[in-house]
Motif scaffolding. Structure first.
Motif, PDB file in Angstrom:
ATOM      1  N   VAL A 117      48.133  85.766  38.315  1.00 56.48           N
ATOM      2  CA  VAL A 117      49.639  85.818  38.779  1.00 56.48           C
ATOM      3  C   VAL A 117      49.627  84.816  39.915  1.00 56.48           C
ATOM      4  CG1 VAL A 117      50.961  87.448  39.856  1.00 56.48           C
ATOM      5  CG2 VAL A 117      49.808  88.125  37.816  1.00 56.48           C
ATOM      6  N   ALA A 118      48.526  84.881  40.894  1.00 51.84           N
ATOM      7  CA  ALA A 118      48.981  83.925  42.181  1.00 51.84           C
ATOM      8  C   ALA A 118      49.103  82.729  42.016  1.00 51.84           C
ATOM      9  CB  ALA A 118      47.316  84.124  43.000  1.00 51.84           C
ATOM     10  N   LYS A 119      48.255  81.858  40.867  1.00 50.78           N
ATOM     11  CA  LYS A 119      48.875  80.553  40.608  1.00 50.78           C
ATOM     12  C   LYS A 119      50.502  80.165  40.093  1.00 50.78           C
ATOM     13  CE  LYS A 119      44.278  78.939  39.543  1.00 50.78           C
ATOM     14  NZ  LYS A 119      43.293  78.338  38.525  1.00 50.78           N
ATOM     15  N   PRO A 120      50.811  81.119  39.234  1.00 50.38           N
ATOM     16  CA  PRO A 120      52.280  80.922  38.769  1.00 50.38           C
ATOM     17  C   PRO A 120      53.170  81.363  39.939  1.00 50.38           C
ATOM     18  CG  PRO A 120      51.202  82.276  37.191  1.00 50.38           C
ATOM     19  CD  PRO A 120      50.163  82.145  38.165  1.00 50.38           C
ATOM     20  N   VAL A 121      52.775  82.335  41.021  1.00 49.70           N
ATOM     21  CA  VAL A 121      53.728  82.416  42.297  1.00 49.70           C
ATOM     22  C   VAL A 121      53.413  81.405  42.727  1.00 49.70           C
ATOM     23  CG1 VAL A 121      53.669  83.964  44.260  1.00 49.70           C
ATOM     24  CG2 VAL A 121      53.294  84.853  42.249  1.00 49.70           C
ATOM     25  N   ALA A 122      52.479  80.576  43.101  1.00 46.68           N
ATOM     26  CA  ALA A 122      52.350  79.430  44.047  1.00 46.68           C
ATOM     27  C   ALA A 122      53.291  78.555  43.424  1.00 46.68           C
ATOM     28  CB  ALA A 122      51.066  78.992  44.275  1.00 46.68           C
ATOM     29  N   LEU A 123      53.166  78.329  42.244  1.00 45.53           N
ATOM     30  CA  LEU A 123      53.886  77.102  41.460  1.00 45.53           C
ATOM     31  C   LEU A 123      55.411  77.574  41.469  1.00 45.53           C
ATOM     32  CD1 LEU A 123      54.228  74.817  39.329  1.00 45.53           C
ATOM     33  CD2 LEU A 123      54.068  76.399  37.627  1.00 45.53           C
ATOM     34  N   ALA A 124      55.961  78.815  41.352  1.00 48.20           N
ATOM     35  CA  ALA A 124      57.240  79.244  41.616  1.00 48.20           C
ATOM     36  C   ALA A 124      57.765  78.934  42.726  1.00 48.20           C
ATOM     37  CB  ALA A 124      57.423  80.591  41.319  1.00 48.20           C
ATOM     38  N   TRP A 125      56.851  79.241  44.092  1.00 42.16           N
ATOM     39  CA  TRP A 125      57.248  78.857  45.490  1.00 42.16           C
ATOM     40  C   TRP A 125      57.473  77.370  45.470  1.00 42.16           C
ATOM     41  CZ3 TRP A 125      53.400  82.487  48.580  1.00 42.16           C
ATOM     42  CH2 TRP A 125      53.785  83.822  48.384  1.00 42.16           C
ATOM     43  N   PHE A 126      56.767  76.629  45.054  1.00 40.82           N
ATOM     44  CA  PHE A 126      56.917  75.121  45.404  1.00 40.82           C
ATOM     45  C   PHE A 126      58.247  74.677  44.511  1.00 40.82           C
ATOM     46  CE2 PHE A 126      56.865  70.836  43.688  1.00 40.82           C
ATOM     47  CZ  PHE A 126      56.253  69.963  44.672  1.00 40.82           C
ATOM     48  N   ILE A 127      58.497  75.360  43.588  1.00 39.35           N
ATOM     49  CA  ILE A 127      59.569  74.741  42.651  1.00 39.35           C
ATOM     50  C   ILE A 127      60.889  75.302  43.527  1.00 39.35           C
ATOM     51  CG2 ILE A 127      61.354  75.331  40.452  1.00 39.35           C
ATOM     52  CD1 ILE A 127      58.527  75.443  38.912  1.00 39.35           C
ATOM     53  N   LEU A 128      60.916  76.546  44.166  1.00 37.32           N
ATOM     54  CA  LEU A 128      62.010  77.198  44.703  1.00 37.32           C
ATOM     55  C   LEU A 128      62.349  76.616  46.035  1.00 37.32           C
ATOM     56  CD1 LEU A 128      61.552  80.969  43.816  1.00 37.32           C
ATOM     57  CD2 LEU A 128      63.274  79.279  42.938  1.00 37.32           C
ATOM     58  N   ALA A 129      60.917  75.958  46.686  1.00 42.93           N
ATOM     59  CA  ALA A 129      61.168  75.512  48.142  1.00 42.93           C
ATOM     60  C   ALA A 129      61.502  74.192  48.015  1.00 42.93           C
ATOM     61  CB  ALA A 129      59.994  75.959  48.568  1.00 42.93           C
TER      62      ALA A 129
ATOM     63  N   PHE B 184      70.512  68.846  42.535  1.00 44.02           N
ATOM     64  CA  PHE B 184      69.740  67.732  41.950  1.00 44.02           C
ATOM     65  C   PHE B 184      68.190  67.654  42.257  1.00 44.02           C
ATOM     66  CE2 PHE B 184      67.864  63.518  42.350  1.00 44.02           C
ATOM     67  CZ  PHE B 184      67.721  62.982  41.082  1.00 44.02           C
ATOM     68  N   LEU B 185      67.849  68.158  43.420  1.00 40.76           N
ATOM     69  CA  LEU B 185      66.631  68.433  44.064  1.00 40.76           C
ATOM     70  C   LEU B 185      65.998  69.467  43.316  1.00 40.76           C
ATOM     71  CD1 LEU B 185      67.169  67.616  47.816  1.00 40.76           C
ATOM     72  CD2 LEU B 185      66.145  66.123  46.100  1.00 40.76           C
ATOM     73  N   SER B 186      66.493  70.450  43.033  1.00 41.64           N
ATOM     74  CA  SER B 186      66.029  71.664  42.207  1.00 41.64           C
ATOM     75  C   SER B 186      65.686  71.177  40.831  1.00 41.64           C
ATOM     76  CB  SER B 186      67.057  72.648  41.874  1.00 41.64           C
ATOM     77  OG  SER B 186      67.349  73.373  43.178  1.00 41.64           O
ATOM     78  N   LEU B 187      66.417  70.388  40.186  1.00 42.71           N
ATOM     79  CA  LEU B 187      65.989  69.766  38.859  1.00 42.71           C
ATOM     80  C   LEU B 187      64.807  68.722  38.971  1.00 42.71           C
ATOM     81  CD1 LEU B 187      69.652  69.364  37.513  1.00 42.71           C
ATOM     82  CD2 LEU B 187      67.784  71.093  36.724  1.00 42.71           C
ATOM     83  N   LEU B 188      65.082  67.970  40.182  1.00 46.34           N
ATOM     84  CA  LEU B 188      63.879  67.044  40.427  1.00 46.34           C
ATOM     85  C   LEU B 188      62.408  67.792  40.616  1.00 46.34           C
ATOM     86  CD1 LEU B 188      62.808  64.089  40.903  1.00 46.34           C
ATOM     87  CD2 LEU B 188      63.791  64.355  43.093  1.00 46.34           C
ATOM     88  N   GLY B 189      62.553  68.805  41.291  1.00 45.81           N
ATOM     89  CA  GLY B 189      61.159  69.596  41.671  1.00 45.81           C
ATOM     90  C   GLY B 189      60.472  70.151  40.246  1.00 45.81           C
ATOM     91  N   LEU B 190      61.370  70.534  39.257  1.00 41.38           N
ATOM     92  CA  LEU B 190      61.105  71.108  38.198  1.00 41.38           C
ATOM     93  C   LEU B 190      60.402  70.168  37.379  1.00 41.38           C
ATOM     94  CD1 LEU B 190      61.638  74.072  36.834  1.00 41.38           C
ATOM     95  CD2 LEU B 190      63.371  72.988  35.346  1.00 41.38           C
TER      96      LEU B 190
END
Length: 707
Positions: free
Chosen positions: A12-24, A52-58
């Motif tokens: 769970v910690a790894k997906p959380v870190a990935l989610a934080w990167f995408i959201l931040a 645009f930056l949200s889509l770019l991060g994804l």
């Protein structure tokens, strides 16, 4: 939900870190861009927009995941560090930018809302923290996940959109989300099937709601002459949000009207595609609001940013939505053409080029993602006939499109449209273009369910899109919309202001609250349903495992959960489960390295009933084939369902022919198997059989020319 089972924190910690990167990522990028603007020339408004930056991060995270098996270096530790630090800085800045009690209130309620969202996604058999344990116990798991994990594994390991049940032929399907999940599985180092159960809810459900809220904030900021108060200070914004997400009438009534409050989170393709589509709309708004670009165009120049938007971003974005979800390309395409006509963009060369690219690209993309077997012809009012009782039909269009009706009524009132003549005038000057676009989405979204048969209620994924666009638009006018409903002030001020005694309260206000209170209570009751269902389902799995150990008299429902967490008993129950050997044996094959996997096919003879009867839900025989590709990541050969099993035309199975006879001994000989594997470039075959104890046994066939 996994207490007592193998439960590594990293899952769970790894997906959380990935989610934080995408959201931040969009916020951190805007900070960097703001610093750059102080030193150099400003960038184009749409390329620096939050959307645009949200889509770019994804996109960046997905392509980094794609590079992992190519370059042999995984950048995830850097991604995780950036995500954790950026999210922490943003959170601290956000908390300290307002009175602490307001921030604490929003955070506390977010935890509760997160519990509701977890209940929705994990309260049914589509996704489950104990998915593989359920497969071991009784085989009562939904085939959707197995099918999608098979697709993702074939994309991950063979770079082909296929299910891998009989070689790896290309199968038309909206495989964008399986591709994304495959790359993120590379990035965090997890199995695809685990990412579907644990990674997807942690990363993409927050992204779904973030996309809606980000659009609302951006639209509000661009349409106001003065800065608006933060959402944190407006209770009305969150009440609108909760009402749309959870429902303000009982779930039984919503279900009867085809307004499903769970499907949008259990369908991973929809959960990804909808916020992506809303963010694309946000980028388009930022582009057309770019005053610098408009000024340059007025001087006869066509800025580079305009060419990039029209020729690169717009066509690719719409086509990309089609690969994420078929329904989105069929809605985005008419919206794009409508905007082209209404904005008279045929006078702009880049827009004309974009329209041509869009038409050609969407045609090609639709052919690539739409399976011919799904064309079932005209069926009048099919969705309503199948899912809406006749007695509810008069209310269907009212309730199903309730949020679109609400936004349209609000905007017409706001624009002082009182007559049809007023409406015609406002349409003429394009001041209600937002309402027009929403109407196009609503009408084109309803059409498939009213005109065609679409299996499994999937017409919902056309007609429901308007709800989220309308919600995002309404949130941008939160307090104004509350006043439109008849409340004199935004709801928080009712509690914060002291203006006389209760005798001064108007009877109209009393009446409005008389109506509002039951709706608020209904939201709370609806919110409790799914978490309770999640815990109850989790407890049922545990009870089943304990029962295999001979335990009797355990309380039913949620009350048993706290007593069913002993790791020893759970492990023994799993070991005694009917599908334990099949599941664990196949899971061991997932350890094959990528090179070996691409050269090796998996074959499971039809005589191995332990495998071919693992799924036990009614009609499950047609989906048995997906188990091995979903768990192992390996492509099978001759892995079609058994002779006599009715073959579904859906889930890519319609691309194959059903068996015309039972599998014979000659079909299982090395020469026959090698001949089937050769067209796919596979020179070795692993034959898996299962002893009466369920233990998997392997034998290897080396075909001519193999190493």
């Amino acid at each position: 939900m996994r207490l007592g089972f193998s439960n590594p924190l990293s899952a769970v910690a790894k997906p959380v870190a990935l989610a934080w990167f995408i959201l931040a990522f969009p916020v951190a990028s805007r900070w960097a861009l703001a610093s750059r603007r102080r030193e150099k020339a400003p960038s184009a408004a749409w390329t620096s927009s939050y959307a645009f930056l949200s889509l770019l991060g994804l996109t960046i995270t997905a392509f980094l995941g794609r590079l992992v098996p190519v370059i042999g270096i995984n950048p995830f530790p850097v991604i995780a560090l950036i995500g954790v630090v950026a999210f922490a800085l943003i959170l601290i800045r956000w908390i300290t930018s307002a009175p602490f009690w307001r921030s604490a209130t929003v955070l506390s309620l977010s935890v509760v809302f997160g519990g509701w969202a977890a209940g929705v996604v994990w309260g049914r058999i589509y996704k489950n923290p104990l998915f593989l344990e359920n497969l071991m116990l009784d085989g009562k798991v939904h085939h959707d996940t197995l099918h999608l994990a098979s697709f993702a594994n074939m994309l991950r390991n063979y770079h082909v959109a296929s299910t891998g049940i009989d070689g790896i032929p290309y199968i038309p399907y909206h495989w964008g989300t399986p591709w994304l999940f495959a790359q993120w599985s590379n990035l965090i180092g997890s199995r695809v099937i685990d990412f579907y159960q644990l990674g997807f809810p942690v990363t993409m459900i927050p992204f779904f709601f973030a996309g809606v809220l980000a659009f609302a904030v951006g639209f509000r900021e661009r349409r106001r002459t003065e800065p608006a108060d933060p959402f944190r200070t407006s209770l009305s914004v969150w009440l609108i949000f909760l009402a749309a997400c959870i429902g303000v009438i009982p779930l039984a009534s919503l279900d009867a009207l085809g307004v499903w409050t769970s499907n949008y989170l259990i369908s991973e393709s929809y959960t990804v595609a909808v916020p992506a589509a809303i963010l694309v709309m946000g980028v388009a708004i930022a582009f057309f609001d770019d005053a610098t670009r408009v000024e340059q165009s007025a001087r006869g120049r066509v800025p580079l940013s305009e060419w990039l938007f029209y020729v690169a971003f717009a066509p690719l974005a719409v086509i990309g939505l089609g690969y994420l979800k078929i329904s989105l390309i069929l809605l985005a395409f008419p919206v794009a053409l409508y905007a082209f006509l209404r904005l008279r963009l045929w006078t702009r060369l880049p827009a004309v080029v974009s329209a041509v690219l869009l038409i050609v690209g969407c045609y090609v993309a639709y052919r690539r993602v739409s399976l011919p077997g799904h064309y079932e012809g005209f069926a009048r009012f099919d969705f309503m006939k199948t899912y809406v009782p006749l007695v509810w039909w008069p209310f269907f269009f009212l309730v199903h499109l309730a949020w679109s009706w609400a936004y349209a009524a609000f905007r017409l009132r706001q624009a002082n449209v009182n007559t049809l003549s007023d409406l015609r005038a406002k349409l003429g000057d394009r001041s209600l273009l937002d309402v027009e676009v929403l109407a196009v989405v609503a009408l084109f979204g309803l059409a498939p369910g009213l005109l065609l048969h679409i299996d499994g209620g999937s017409a919902f994924y056309f007609s429901d899109v308007q709800r989220w666009i309308a919600l995002a638009l309404l949130l941008s006018f939160g307090p104004e919309f509350i006043r439109f409903l008849g409340f004199a002030r935004d709801l928080p001020s009712v509690y914060s202001e002291r203006q006389g005694s209760w005798r001064n309260v108007s009877t109209a206000t009393v009446l409005r609250w008389f109506i509002a209170v039951p709706l608020l209570v209904t939201i709370a009751v609806n919110a409790a349903v799914w978490p309770a269902r999640m815990v109850r389902a989790n407890g049922e799995t545990r009870r089943g495992l304990y029962a295999l150990e001979g335990y009797q008299g355990l309380p039913a429902g949620i009350h048993a959960w706290l007593r069913l967490r002993d790791p020893v008993n759970l492990a023994r129950g799993l070991a005694a489960s009917p599908n334990y050997g099949v599941t664990t044996g196949l899971a061991s094959l997932a350890a094959f390295d990528v090179t070996s996997r691409r050269q090796t096919a998996l074959f499971i003879p039809q005589t191995q009933t332990a495998y071919w009867t693992a799924l036990t839900r009614p009609g499950a025989c047609t989906y048995q084939s997906f188990i091995a590709p979903a768990i192992t990541g390996m492509a099978m050969i001759d892995g079609m369902p058994a002779y006599g099993c009715p073959l579904s035309r859906y889930y890519g199975l319609g691309a194959f022919h059903p068996r015309s006879r039972p599998q014979t001994n000659s079909d299982t000989q090395p020469a026959a198997l090698c001949a089937r594997a050769k067209p796919w470039g596979m020179s070795r075959i692993v034959v898996a059989t299962f002893a009466w104890t369920g233990v998997m046994q392997l034998s290897l066939i080396k075909c001519q020319g193999s190493n």
